[in-house]
Design an enzyme around this catalytic site. Structure first.
Site, PDB file in Angstrom:
ATOM      1  N   HIS A  29     -23.350 -20.496  -8.793  1.00  0.00           N
ATOM      2  CA  HIS A  29     -22.850 -19.332  -8.053  1.00  0.00           C
ATOM      3  C   HIS A  29     -21.381 -19.549  -7.655  1.00  0.00           C
ATOM      4  O   HIS A  29     -20.553 -18.641  -7.776  1.00  0.00           O
ATOM      5  CB  HIS A  29     -23.639 -19.139  -6.748  1.00  0.00           C
ATOM      6  CG  HIS A  29     -25.089 -18.803  -6.924  1.00  0.00           C
ATOM      7  ND1 HIS A  29     -26.093 -19.486  -6.275  1.00  0.00           N
ATOM      8  CD2 HIS A  29     -25.707 -17.835  -7.656  1.00  0.00           C
ATOM      9  CE1 HIS A  29     -27.271 -18.947  -6.578  1.00  0.00           C
ATOM     10  NE2 HIS A  29     -27.072 -17.960  -7.437  1.00  0.00           N
ATOM     11  N   LYS A  53     -39.257 -11.168  -1.653  1.00  0.00           N
ATOM     12  CA  LYS A  53     -39.170 -12.305  -2.589  1.00  0.00           C
ATOM     13  C   LYS A  53     -39.605 -13.608  -1.920  1.00  0.00           C
ATOM     14  O   LYS A  53     -39.561 -14.654  -2.548  1.00  0.00           O
ATOM     15  CB  LYS A  53     -37.732 -12.443  -3.116  1.00  0.00           C
ATOM     16  CG  LYS A  53     -37.392 -11.464  -4.232  1.00  0.00           C
ATOM     17  CD  LYS A  53     -36.135 -11.898  -4.988  1.00  0.00           C
ATOM     18  CE  LYS A  53     -35.809 -10.943  -6.117  1.00  0.00           C
ATOM     19  NZ  LYS A  53     -34.529 -11.269  -6.770  1.00  0.00           N
ATOM     20  N   ARG A 102     -26.374 -16.514 -17.428  1.00  0.00           N
ATOM     21  CA  ARG A 102     -26.565 -17.888 -17.907  1.00  0.00           C
ATOM     22  C   ARG A 102     -26.936 -17.947 -19.370  1.00  0.00           C
ATOM     23  O   ARG A 102     -26.514 -18.809 -20.097  1.00  0.00           O
ATOM     24  CB  ARG A 102     -27.667 -18.575 -17.104  1.00  0.00           C
ATOM     25  CG  ARG A 102     -27.195 -19.166 -15.806  1.00  0.00           C
ATOM     26  CD  ARG A 102     -28.363 -19.637 -15.035  1.00  0.00           C
ATOM     27  NE  ARG A 102     -29.321 -18.551 -14.926  1.00  0.00           N
ATOM     28  CZ  ARG A 102     -30.096 -18.330 -13.895  1.00  0.00           C
ATOM     29  NH1 ARG A 102     -30.059 -19.149 -12.887  1.00  0.00           N
ATOM     30  NH2 ARG A 102     -30.928 -17.316 -13.872  1.00  0.00           N
ATOM     31  N   SER A 140     -31.407 -21.164  -8.615  1.00  0.00           N
ATOM     32  CA  SER A 140     -31.941 -21.461  -7.275  1.00  0.00           C
ATOM     33  C   SER A 140     -33.417 -21.835  -7.379  1.00  0.00           C
ATOM     34  O   SER A 140     -33.905 -22.709  -6.672  1.00  0.00           O
ATOM     35  CB  SER A 140     -31.785 -20.238  -6.357  1.00  0.00           C
ATOM     36  OG  SER A 140     -30.436 -19.915  -6.214  1.00  0.00           O
TER      37      SER A 140
HETATM   38  O1  PNS Z   1     -30.039 -13.552  -7.079  1.00  0.00           O
HETATM   39  P1  PNS Z   1     -30.950 -12.431  -7.509  1.00  0.00           P
HETATM   40  O2  PNS Z   1     -32.295 -12.563  -6.820  1.00  0.00           O
HETATM   41  O3  PNS Z   1     -31.077 -12.321  -9.005  1.00  0.00           O
HETATM   42  O4  PNS Z   1     -30.261 -11.077  -6.976  1.00  0.00           O
HETATM   43  C1  PNS Z   1     -30.884  -9.837  -7.182  1.00  0.00           C
HETATM   44  C2  PNS Z   1     -30.236  -8.764  -6.297  1.00  0.00           C
HETATM   45  C3  PNS Z   1     -30.293  -9.178  -4.836  1.00  0.00           C
HETATM   46  C4  PNS Z   1     -28.789  -8.573  -6.697  1.00  0.00           C
HETATM   47  C5  PNS Z   1     -31.037  -7.453  -6.541  1.00  0.00           C
HETATM   48  O5  PNS Z   1     -32.389  -7.704  -6.316  1.00  0.00           O
HETATM   49  C6  PNS Z   1     -30.578  -6.321  -5.632  1.00  0.00           C
HETATM   50  O6  PNS Z   1     -29.542  -5.746  -5.853  1.00  0.00           O
HETATM   51  N1  PNS Z   1     -31.370  -6.028  -4.583  1.00  0.00           N
HETATM   52  C7  PNS Z   1     -31.089  -4.959  -3.651  1.00  0.00           C
HETATM   53  C8  PNS Z   1     -32.044  -3.783  -3.868  1.00  0.00           C
HETATM   54  C9  PNS Z   1     -31.542  -2.861  -4.972  1.00  0.00           C
HETATM   55  O7  PNS Z   1     -30.461  -2.325  -4.910  1.00  0.00           O
HETATM   56  N2  PNS Z   1     -32.361  -2.713  -6.012  1.00  0.00           N
HETATM   57  C10 PNS Z   1     -32.018  -1.870  -7.145  1.00  0.00           C
HETATM   58  C11 PNS Z   1     -31.270  -2.637  -8.218  1.00  0.00           C
HETATM   59  S1  PNS Z   1     -32.205  -2.593  -9.669  1.00  0.00           S
END
Ligand code: PNS
Length: 183
Positions: A29, A53, A102, A140
């Site tokens: 990150h 999550k 990645r 992570s």
């Molecule tokens: O590190 P991650 O878990 O891959 O991040 C995912 C994240 C937090 C970027 C994604 O889950 C997110 O944007 N969550 C907020 C809710 C949202 O907007 N969902 C619609 C996007 S498909």
């Protein structure tokens, strides 16, 4: 990516949002943040609360770890958000979401997410940066698994995160000694 006026977050210039769970932050990150800083005037690390999550670290703990790492980086702002990412992006005046990629396995998930975000708000674009070769195997999820099972994660996450993982998993002293964590 037009220059923006002073907005809610007092930001000027090209602002990128780097969203994620950061549970916990890794050097993968951090590499993305550092490279995004070469392109943008400011990078907001936006930590999703996403309790569904079942994160290992609370959002406060995650924010604290990321802030501690970037304490001397004035162009990095660390924040948390609840709800839709596009709503958060709109509040900050940033128009670009940065995500690290990645491997091809990340692509489908990222493609869906970027497409959904753009469908929710056509002004929001996503910029993908390839993760550095040194960290392409770091996530992570695997960091937590390795740490939980007593493996060494030094060099893959900041020292503070190593300590926090150690506290979380409260490994037996014998195992910690074996790993050299108590030296
Ligand atoms: O590190 P991650 O878990 O891959 O991040 C995912 C994240 C937090 C970027 C994604 O889950 C997110 O944007 N969550 C907020 C809710 C949202 O907007 N969902 C619609 C996007 S498909």
């Amino acid at each position: 990516m037009a220059k923006r006026k002073k907005g809610e977050n007092e930001t000027v210039g090209k602002v990128a949002i780097y969203p994620g769970s950061f549970d916990p932050i890794t050097y993968g990150h951090i590499d993305i943040v550092e490279r995004a800083l070469e392109i943008f005037d400011k990078v907001i690390v936006a930590i999703a609360e996403n309790e569904e999550k079942r994160p290992l670290f609370s959002v406060e703990e995650r924010v604290q770890m990321v802030r501690a790492f970037f304490k001397d980086a004035p162009k990095v702002m660390v924040d948390s958000f609840k709800g839709l990412l596009v709503d958060y992006v709109a509040k900050t005046n940033a128009v670009v979401i940065v995500r690290g990629l990645r491997a091809t396995s990340d692509f489908e998930y990222e493609f869906h997410m970027a497409s959904m975000n753009r469908s929710l708000n056509t002004h929001v674009d996503t910029l993908f940066m390839m993760t550095s070769k040194d960290y392409f195997f770091v996530s992570s999820r695997t960091i937590k698994e390795v740490a939980r099972l007593g493996g060494a994660v030094e060099g893959l996450v900041p020292d503070l995160v190593v300590r926090r993982l150690k506290e979380k998993f409260k490994l037996p002293v014998t195992k910690r000694k074996q790993m050299g964590w108590d030296d």
